[in-house]
Design an enzyme around this catalytic site. Structure first.
Site, PDB file in Angstrom:
ATOM      1  N   CYS A 109     -43.291  45.485 139.239  1.00 59.68           N
ATOM      2  CA  CYS A 109     -41.887  45.949 139.205  1.00 59.68           C
ATOM      3  C   CYS A 109     -41.637  47.158 140.116  1.00 59.68           C
ATOM      4  O   CYS A 109     -40.494  47.485 140.408  1.00 59.68           O
ATOM      5  CB  CYS A 109     -41.471  46.271 137.779  1.00 59.68           C
ATOM      6  SG  CYS A 109     -41.604  44.872 136.659  1.00 59.68           S
ATOM      7  N   HIS A 232     -35.446  51.241 137.491  1.00 55.33           N
ATOM      8  CA  HIS A 232     -35.922  49.906 137.146  1.00 55.33           C
ATOM      9  C   HIS A 232     -35.307  49.516 135.806  1.00 55.33           C
ATOM     10  O   HIS A 232     -35.212  50.339 134.887  1.00 55.33           O
ATOM     11  CB  HIS A 232     -37.451  49.914 137.059  1.00 55.33           C
ATOM     12  CG  HIS A 232     -38.036  48.628 136.560  1.00 55.33           C
ATOM     13  ND1 HIS A 232     -37.614  47.405 137.017  1.00 55.33           N
ATOM     14  CD2 HIS A 232     -39.007  48.381 135.631  1.00 55.33           C
ATOM     15  CE1 HIS A 232     -38.297  46.454 136.395  1.00 55.33           C
ATOM     16  NE2 HIS A 232     -39.148  47.024 135.550  1.00 55.33           N
ATOM     17  N   ASN A 262     -34.808  41.919 132.992  1.00 52.21           N
ATOM     18  CA  ASN A 262     -35.792  42.512 133.907  1.00 52.21           C
ATOM     19  C   ASN A 262     -36.232  41.459 134.924  1.00 52.21           C
ATOM     20  O   ASN A 262     -36.996  40.564 134.592  1.00 52.21           O
ATOM     21  CB  ASN A 262     -36.998  43.013 133.090  1.00 52.21           C
ATOM     22  CG  ASN A 262     -38.091  43.619 133.955  1.00 52.21           C
ATOM     23  OD1 ASN A 262     -38.037  43.545 135.176  1.00 52.21           O
ATOM     24  ND2 ASN A 262     -39.085  44.203 133.313  1.00 52.21           N
TER      25      ASN A 262
HETATM   26  O1  UT7 Z   1     -41.477  46.115 133.674  1.00 50.61           O
HETATM   27  C1  UT7 Z   1     -42.281  46.270 132.538  1.00 50.61           C
HETATM   28  C2  UT7 Z   1     -42.078  45.106 131.645  1.00 50.61           C
HETATM   29  N1  UT7 Z   1     -42.182  45.301 130.238  1.00 50.61           N
HETATM   30  C3  UT7 Z   1     -41.498  46.231 129.513  1.00 50.61           C
HETATM   31  O2  UT7 Z   1     -40.828  47.060 130.032  1.00 50.61           O
HETATM   32  C4  UT7 Z   1     -41.616  46.166 128.007  1.00 50.61           C
HETATM   33  C5  UT7 Z   1     -41.469  47.508 127.371  1.00 50.61           C
HETATM   34  N2  UT7 Z   1     -41.376  47.391 125.933  1.00 50.61           N
HETATM   35  C6  UT7 Z   1     -40.203  47.093 125.304  1.00 50.61           C
HETATM   36  O3  UT7 Z   1     -39.188  46.921 125.958  1.00 50.61           O
HETATM   37  C7  UT7 Z   1     -40.185  47.032 123.789  1.00 50.61           C
HETATM   38  O4  UT7 Z   1     -41.420  47.505 123.278  1.00 50.61           O
HETATM   39  C8  UT7 Z   1     -39.909  45.594 123.251  1.00 50.61           C
HETATM   40  C9  UT7 Z   1     -38.484  45.182 123.550  1.00 50.61           C
HETATM   41  C10 UT7 Z   1     -40.885  44.597 123.857  1.00 50.61           C
HETATM   42  C11 UT7 Z   1     -40.088  45.599 121.724  1.00 50.61           C
HETATM   43  O5  UT7 Z   1     -39.221  46.558 121.160  1.00 50.61           O
HETATM   44  P1  UT7 Z   1     -39.753  47.571 120.054  1.00 50.61           P
HETATM   45  O6  UT7 Z   1     -38.626  48.428 119.679  1.00 50.61           O
HETATM   46  O7  UT7 Z   1     -40.981  48.233 120.626  1.00 50.61           O
HETATM   47  O8  UT7 Z   1     -40.065  46.596 118.870  1.00 50.61           O
HETATM   48  P2  UT7 Z   1     -41.437  46.422 118.068  1.00 50.61           P
HETATM   49  O9  UT7 Z   1     -42.435  45.725 118.924  1.00 50.61           O
HETATM   50  O10 UT7 Z   1     -41.800  47.737 117.456  1.00 50.61           O
HETATM   51  O11 UT7 Z   1     -40.991  45.475 116.907  1.00 50.61           O
HETATM   52  C12 UT7 Z   1     -40.130  45.909 115.849  1.00 50.61           C
HETATM   53  C13 UT7 Z   1     -39.894  44.742 114.914  1.00 50.61           C
HETATM   54  C14 UT7 Z   1     -41.186  44.048 114.511  1.00 50.61           C
HETATM   55  O12 UT7 Z   1     -41.022  43.588 113.182  1.00 50.61           O
HETATM   56  P3  UT7 Z   1     -41.619  44.410 111.959  1.00 50.61           P
HETATM   57  O13 UT7 Z   1     -43.098  44.476 112.206  1.00 50.61           O
HETATM   58  O14 UT7 Z   1     -40.953  45.751 111.989  1.00 50.61           O
HETATM   59  O15 UT7 Z   1     -41.245  43.575 110.766  1.00 50.61           O
HETATM   60  C15 UT7 Z   1     -41.266  42.853 115.436  1.00 50.61           C
HETATM   61  O16 UT7 Z   1     -41.999  41.801 114.880  1.00 50.61           O
HETATM   62  O17 UT7 Z   1     -39.103  43.750 115.588  1.00 50.61           O
HETATM   63  C16 UT7 Z   1     -39.802  42.499 115.575  1.00 50.61           C
HETATM   64  N3  UT7 Z   1     -39.510  41.816 116.845  1.00 50.61           N
HETATM   65  C17 UT7 Z   1     -38.433  41.050 117.012  1.00 50.61           C
HETATM   66  N4  UT7 Z   1     -37.448  40.699 116.166  1.00 50.61           N
HETATM   67  C18 UT7 Z   1     -36.479  39.896 116.645  1.00 50.61           C
HETATM   68  C19 UT7 Z   1     -40.210  41.868 117.998  1.00 50.61           C
HETATM   69  N5  UT7 Z   1     -39.581  41.131 118.935  1.00 50.61           N
HETATM   70  C20 UT7 Z   1     -38.488  40.608 118.334  1.00 50.61           C
HETATM   71  C21 UT7 Z   1     -37.447  39.750 118.787  1.00 50.61           C
HETATM   72  N6  UT7 Z   1     -36.472  39.438 117.915  1.00 50.61           N
HETATM   73  N7  UT7 Z   1     -37.392  39.284 120.039  1.00 50.61           N
END
Ligand code: UT7
Length: 309
Positions: A109, A232, A262
């Site tokens: 990226c 980005h 993204n």
């Molecule tokens: O260019 C680089 C490319 N990558 C990135 O930039 C990714 C960077 N990371 C992120 O953008 C975020 O970490 C994510 C969007 C991937 C995830 O967001 P988060 O706020 O870190 O969520 P989390 O992983 O802490 O998950 C929170 C909750 C979890 O449930 P529990 O354990 O609290 O019950 C997940 O299982 O949300 C759940 N969850 C979802 N729920 C609905 C994770 N993904 C999803 C989803 N829909 N798509």
């Protein structure tokens, strides 16, 4: 010291749009969750990296009234080339009739930022004009059954023509990497995008904020000198967090992620094209371009926006 400036710009997003609601039909997710946690409403998908590169590159050339005959080098920044070899730049070179050389750049990226900085270096060593393209078709490498990644990515391309100039408009830059973090985001041959989202989030905010501060210091500027941050687009919460770390009001951040998601090396040139197109970015404005990517890689550039009148 030879200077350079951006004289042409353009971008392309594939026509096909996939909304959050459409994703929620087959994934355990919701429009509300995706908007709140990422800022993404929809993503454009489809089209090869080569085709999108050609379209964005052509628009950038048309915008400054040039043709491929005027270009000494085309650099395509991508991590999703259509073929392992040759580079995507070969396809672009042929379609746009580029007179000079062609090569690809792989910094995920951060690729467009690395290529933009490299273009300035090529100009310092004697070239007159470089076409820089950031393009990625991440939808090809997404496991559409994995809600951790499927919601985040899209396809697109953005381009800029960089020309030799008397004044230097690239006021400062910072390039960096930490290869020991490569396990937090990767795609194996034949595989899908694999990512530790939380760790990427944390590392990205830390690295991109530090990089922005280093570039500001190198330009002998403070954050108050910045008119627009062109970041980005990976997650609006990452942009908000970086803005907070460097003391930039969010109103000064160009945010296009709602529509684009993204699309990797394309996000920064697409955001630039969008904000120049809607007259937010005006001649004389000072821009902080700031990106990060798997690797981890990161890059910042301070640019005075000074297109030809
Ligand atoms: O260019 C680089 C490319 N990558 C990135 O930039 C990714 C960077 N990371 C992120 O953008 C975020 O970490 C994510 C969007 C991937 C995830 O967001 P988060 O706020 O870190 O969520 P989390 O992983 O802490 O998950 C929170 C909750 C979890 O449930 P529990 O354990 O609290 O019950 C997940 O299982 O949300 C759940 N969850 C979802 N729920 C609905 C994770 N993904 C999803 C989803 N829909 N798509």
């Amino acid at each position: 010291m030879t200077g350079s400036r951006i004289i042409g710009w353009g971008s392309y997003l594939p026509e096909k749009v996939v909304t959050n609601d459409e994703l929620a039909e087959s994934l355990d997710t919701s429009d509300e969750w995706i908007r709140e946690r990422t800022g993404i409403r929809e993503r454009h998908v489809g089209g090869s990296t080569g085709d999108m590169s050609i379209r964005a590159g052509r628009l950038a050339l048309e915008q400054c009234g040039l043709t491929g005959e005027d270009i000494d080098l085309v650099i395509v920044a991508t991590s999703t080339p259509d073929q392992l070899m040759p580079g995507t730049s070969a396809v672009v070179h042929d379609a746009l009739g580029i007179r000079g050389g062609a090569c690809d750049m792989q910094a995920v990226c951060s690729g467009f930022m690395y290529a933009l900085t490299a273009a300035n270096g090529f100009i310092a060593t004697g070239l007159d004009r470089v076409l820089v393209i950031g393009a990625d078709s991440l939808s090809t490498y997404v496991d559409w059954d994995d809600r951790n990644t499927a919601i985040l990515f899209g396809d697109g391309a953005g381009a800029a023509v960089i020309e030799r100039a008397d004044d230097q408009t690239l006021l400062a830059f910072d390039l960096g990497a930490d290869g020991s973090s490569r396990h937090i985001g990767f795609t194996d041959h034949g595989g899908y995008i694999n990512m530790d989202g939380k760790e990427v989030f944390r590392t990205a905010v830390r690295a991109a904020s530090k990089s922005a501060k280093k570039a500001l210091a190198a330009a002998n500027m403070t954050i108050d000198d910045i008119d627009w941050m062109v970041p980005h687009q990976a997650n609006v919460r990452i942009i908000e967090s970086i803005a907070k770390h460097i003391g930039l009001p969010m109103e000064k951040a160009i945010v296009t992620i709602g529509e684009t998601a993204n699309n990797s090396a394309a996000t920064i040139p697409v955001a630039l094209d969008t904000a120049v197109g809607d007259d937010r970015i005006k001649p004389g404005d000072v821009l902080l371009m700031n990106g990060f990517g798997f690797g981890m890689t990161w890059a910042s550039a301070i640019i005075r926006w000074q297109p030809p009148t």
